[in-house]
Design a protein around this motif. Sequence first.
Motif, short mmCIF file in Angstrom:
data_model
loop_
_atom_site.label_atom_id
_atom_site.label_comp_id
_atom_site.label_asym_id
_atom_site.label_seq_id
_atom_site.Cartn_x
_atom_site.Cartn_y
_atom_site.Cartn_z
N ASP A 17 131.09 11.23 -33.52
CA ASP A 17 130.10 12.26 -33.13
C ASP A 17 128.98 12.37 -34.17
O ASP A 17 127.82 12.61 -33.82
CB ASP A 17 130.77 13.62 -32.95
N LYS A 18 129.31 12.20 -35.44
CA LYS A 18 128.29 12.29 -36.50
C LYS A 18 127.23 11.20 -36.34
O LYS A 18 126.09 11.36 -36.76
CB LYS A 18 128.94 12.18 -37.88
N LEU A 19 127.62 10.08 -35.72
CA LEU A 19 126.67 8.98 -35.52
C LEU A 19 125.55 9.36 -34.56
O LEU A 19 124.50 8.72 -34.53
CB LEU A 19 127.40 7.74 -34.99
N LYS A 20 125.74 10.41 -33.77
CA LYS A 20 124.76 10.83 -32.77
C LYS A 20 123.73 11.80 -33.35
O LYS A 20 122.79 12.19 -32.67
CB LYS A 20 125.47 11.43 -31.57
N ILE A 21 123.92 12.18 -34.60
CA ILE A 21 123.02 13.14 -35.25
C ILE A 21 121.72 12.44 -35.65
O ILE A 21 121.75 11.36 -36.23
CB ILE A 21 123.69 13.76 -36.49
N ASP A 22 120.60 13.08 -35.32
CA ASP A 22 119.30 12.55 -35.75
C ASP A 22 119.18 12.70 -37.26
O ASP A 22 119.62 13.69 -37.83
CB ASP A 22 118.15 13.30 -35.06
N GLY A 23 118.56 11.75 -37.90
CA GLY A 23 118.36 11.82 -39.34
C GLY A 23 119.63 11.53 -40.12
O GLY A 23 119.75 11.96 -41.27
N LEU A 24 120.57 10.83 -39.50
CA LEU A 24 121.85 10.51 -40.15
C LEU A 24 121.61 9.66 -41.40
O LEU A 24 120.86 8.69 -41.37
CB LEU A 24 122.75 9.74 -39.17
N ASN A 25 122.26 10.02 -42.48
CA ASN A 25 122.28 9.19 -43.69
C ASN A 25 123.45 8.24 -43.53
O ASN A 25 124.60 8.63 -43.70
CB ASN A 25 122.44 10.06 -44.93
N ILE A 26 123.17 6.99 -43.19
CA ILE A 26 124.22 6.03 -42.86
C ILE A 26 125.12 5.75 -44.05
O ILE A 26 126.33 5.55 -43.89
CB ILE A 26 123.63 4.73 -42.26
N ASP A 27 124.58 5.75 -45.26
CA ASP A 27 125.41 5.50 -46.44
C ASP A 27 126.40 6.63 -46.68
O ASP A 27 127.56 6.39 -47.02
CB ASP A 27 124.54 5.27 -47.67
N ALA A 28 125.96 7.87 -46.50
CA ALA A 28 126.87 9.01 -46.64
C ALA A 28 127.94 8.96 -45.56
O ALA A 28 129.12 9.23 -45.81
CB ALA A 28 126.08 10.32 -46.57
#
Length: 170
Positions: A17-28
């Motif tokens: 679900d966190k992958l669907k967030i806009d502005g996701l910090n992929i490294d975090a």
Amino acid sequence: MGNTKEKNIELINNQIDKLKIDGLNIDAWKSSTIILLTRIFSDNYRGINEIESIQLKTGGINNTFWSNLETCKKQGEEILKSCIIELENFINESNVKSENKILELLTNPLFWLVIVTVSGGAYKLGYDNGVTKYEKEKIELRNQNDSLKSILISNRLKINLQSLFLKLKK
């Protein structure tokens, strides 16, 4: 006891679900996902290596900017879906890393090998020191006994000599 399969699947779904967030910090996201998968499976779980291999690439020419963030998100989602499939179909509760460290320790054969080895060594050391101490006491008592025997014999000789001397005087 450790997390149940259902709880672990729920935690993995939260990462999806966190992958669907806009502005996701992929490294975090990768870091938190790796921590989660390590807790669920173990340090050497292949899915962790797959998550680590996700690489965000960005670039731009003139006023054109590009990023493979969506590809990274899709790759992460597919890896986590595979983790869920693995949990549901191939892993029983005993294969999932336990949260209960005491239970995990008590079921580890290496732990028992160390306990037996240390206990045996401690017993042997105590036995050897105890025997040595006993032997020292025994030798000391034997020396005292010999010393007392010598004194007793010496006193008997003195008494015998005195009585012989008294008899001779008469």
